[in-house]
Motif scaffolding. Structure first.
Motif, PDB file in Angstrom:
ATOM      1  N   HIS A   7       0.770  -1.303  -0.124  1.00  9.23           N
ATOM      2  CA  HIS A   7       0.251   0.019  -0.044  1.00  9.23           C
ATOM      3  C   HIS A   7       0.540   1.493   0.016  1.00  9.23           C
ATOM      4  N   ILE A   8       0.469   2.532  -0.418  1.00 10.36           N
ATOM      5  CA  ILE A   8       0.964   3.817  -0.159  1.00 10.36           C
ATOM      6  C   ILE A   8       0.109   4.351   1.065  1.00 10.36           C
ATOM      7  N   GLY A   9       0.694   5.047   2.125  1.00  7.58           N
ATOM      8  CA  GLY A   9       0.183   5.620   2.946  1.00  7.58           C
ATOM      9  C   GLY A   9       0.210   6.663   2.994  1.00  7.58           C
ATOM     10  N   ILE A  10      -0.870   7.038   3.096  1.00  5.22           N
ATOM     11  CA  ILE A  10      -1.186   8.934   2.899  1.00  5.22           C
ATOM     12  C   ILE A  10      -1.837   9.325   4.104  1.00  5.22           C
ATOM     13  N   ALA A  11      -0.841  10.936   4.554  1.00  3.95           N
ATOM     14  CA  ALA A  11      -1.462  10.918   5.919  1.00  3.95           C
ATOM     15  C   ALA A  11      -2.275  12.376   5.132  1.00  3.95           C
ATOM     16  N   VAL A  12      -3.654  12.423   5.947  1.00  2.20           N
ATOM     17  CA  VAL A  12      -4.242  13.550   6.047  1.00  2.20           C
ATOM     18  C   VAL A  12      -5.342  14.056   6.794  1.00  2.20           C
ATOM     19  N   ARG A  13      -5.929  15.252   7.132  1.00  6.57           N
ATOM     20  CA  ARG A  13      -6.079  16.091   8.484  1.00  6.57           C
ATOM     21  C   ARG A  13      -7.249  15.134   8.696  1.00  6.57           C
ATOM     22  N   ASP A  14      -8.236  15.153   8.106  1.00 16.05           N
ATOM     23  CA  ASP A  14      -9.847  14.694   8.006  1.00 16.05           C
ATOM     24  C   ASP A  14     -10.339  13.483   7.609  1.00 16.05           C
ATOM     25  N   THR A  50      -3.286  -3.324  -4.722  1.00 10.67           N
ATOM     26  CA  THR A  50      -2.213  -2.216  -3.583  1.00 10.67           C
ATOM     27  C   THR A  50      -3.599  -2.140  -3.469  1.00 10.67           C
ATOM     28  N   ARG A  51      -3.539  -0.709  -2.359  1.00  9.31           N
ATOM     29  CA  ARG A  51      -4.313   0.214  -1.902  1.00  9.31           C
ATOM     30  C   ARG A  51      -3.869   1.354  -1.508  1.00  9.31           C
ATOM     31  N   LEU A  52      -4.876   2.085  -1.114  1.00  2.00           N
ATOM     32  CA  LEU A  52      -4.184   3.805  -0.648  1.00  2.00           C
ATOM     33  C   LEU A  52      -5.276   2.826   0.720  1.00  2.00           C
ATOM     34  N   GLU A  53      -3.529   3.648   1.859  1.00  2.00           N
ATOM     35  CA  GLU A  53      -3.810   3.857   3.671  1.00  2.00           C
ATOM     36  C   GLU A  53      -3.885   5.317   3.329  1.00  2.00           C
ATOM     37  N   LEU A  54      -5.407   5.695   3.971  1.00  2.00           N
ATOM     38  CA  LEU A  54      -5.646   6.836   4.428  1.00  2.00           C
ATOM     39  C   LEU A  54      -5.145   6.738   5.570  1.00  2.00           C
ATOM     40  N   GLY A  62       0.771  12.244  17.593  1.00  2.00           N
ATOM     41  CA  GLY A  62       1.112  11.099  17.359  1.00  2.00           C
ATOM     42  C   GLY A  62       2.087  11.144  15.984  1.00  2.00           C
ATOM     43  N   PRO A  63       2.611  10.200  15.731  1.00  2.00           N
ATOM     44  CA  PRO A  63       3.154   9.671  14.640  1.00  2.00           C
ATOM     45  C   PRO A  63       2.712  10.879  13.237  1.00  2.00           C
ATOM     46  N   ILE A  64       1.806  10.599  12.743  1.00  2.00           N
ATOM     47  CA  ILE A  64       0.758  11.088  11.659  1.00  2.00           C
ATOM     48  C   ILE A  64       0.674  12.158  11.872  1.00  2.00           C
ATOM     49  N   GLY A  65       0.027  12.423  13.361  1.00  2.00           N
ATOM     50  CA  GLY A  65      -0.010  14.305  13.463  1.00  2.00           C
ATOM     51  C   GLY A  65       0.889  15.578  13.326  1.00  2.00           C
ATOM     52  N   ARG A  66       1.640  14.599  13.775  1.00  2.00           N
ATOM     53  CA  ARG A  66       3.455  15.169  13.791  1.00  2.00           C
ATOM     54  C   ARG A  66       4.167  15.043  12.259  1.00  2.00           C
ATOM     55  N   PHE A  67       3.337  14.360  11.487  1.00  2.00           N
ATOM     56  CA  PHE A  67       3.884  14.656   9.881  1.00  2.00           C
ATOM     57  C   PHE A  67       2.868  15.736   8.830  1.00  2.00           C
ATOM     58  N   VAL A  68       1.984  15.662   9.902  1.00  2.00           N
ATOM     59  CA  VAL A  68       0.874  17.070   8.729  1.00  2.00           C
ATOM     60  C   VAL A  68       1.584  18.179   9.881  1.00  2.00           C
ATOM     61  N   GLU A  69       1.279  18.390  10.246  1.00  2.00           N
ATOM     62  CA  GLU A  69       1.949  19.015  11.210  1.00  2.00           C
ATOM     63  C   GLU A  69       3.235  20.119  10.133  1.00  2.00           C
ATOM     64  N   ARG A  70       4.509  18.639  10.155  1.00  2.00           N
ATOM     65  CA  ARG A  70       5.598  19.725  10.057  1.00  2.00           C
ATOM     66  C   ARG A  70       5.146  19.882   8.029  1.00  2.00           C
ATOM     67  N   ARG A  71       4.939  18.793   7.405  1.00  2.00           N
ATOM     68  CA  ARG A  71       4.949  18.794   6.024  1.00  2.00           C
ATOM     69  C   ARG A  71       3.820  19.259   5.681  1.00  2.00           C
ATOM     70  N   GLY A  72       2.251  18.608   6.169  1.00  2.00           N
ATOM     71  CA  GLY A  72       1.254  18.972   4.961  1.00  2.00           C
ATOM     72  C   GLY A  72       0.922  17.744   5.470  1.00  2.00           C
ATOM     73  N   GLU A  73      -0.706  17.143   4.477  1.00  2.00           N
ATOM     74  CA  GLU A  73      -1.313  16.164   4.319  1.00  2.00           C
ATOM     75  C   GLU A  73      -0.159  15.523   2.284  1.00  2.00           C
TER      76      GLU A  73
END
Length: 135
Positions: A7-14, A50-54, A62-73
């Protein structure tokens, strides 16, 4: 060592908003799951083999929260399925890669997962994943 791109992991806010976006493209979620120890809520959208993992953080710390804060979605990681995660980790370490996880841990769907640091993979966070059998 690698079976295929899992899969491809995609960080999202919502997560709900992201699902609407990808569903407008014709994709359909095949389930959602909260992974408590990674502080994340994930939705899975099959795309061929494969899959997308939102990924939406359940905590700003959390790791995704910090990622989105630093780099955006955006793209967070690539996950490769392997037959033997311990052998894959050993091969990565032998090749000089920096391991985030020296031992596999449980991820979504009960799979064994481990991460390789992006500084040793040309800027891409790599997740290795093995089916749920004990490694």
């Amino acid at each position: 060592m690698i079976d295929h791109l899992d899969h491809i992991g995609i960080a999202v806010r919502d997560l709900a908003a992201a699902l609407r976006t990808y569903e407008a493209l014709g994709l359909r979620a095949a389930g959602e799951e909260v992974v408590e120890d990674q502080q994340v809520r994930a939705a899975f959208l099959p795309v061929g083999d494969t899959r997308l993992e939102l990924l939406e953080s359940t905590s700003p710390d959390g790791p995704i929260g910090r990622f989105v804060e630093r780099r955006g979605e955006g793209i967070h990681h690539l996950c490769f399925r392997v037959e033997d995660i311990r052998k894959a980790l050993a091969a990565c370490e032998e090749a000089g890669m920096t391991l985030i996880d020296r031992e596999p841990r449980r991820g979504a769907h009960g799979k064994w997962v481990a991460f390789v640091h992006p500084r040793s993979t040309h800027g891409v966070l790599i997740e290795l994943s093995q089916d749920p059998e004990t490694p």
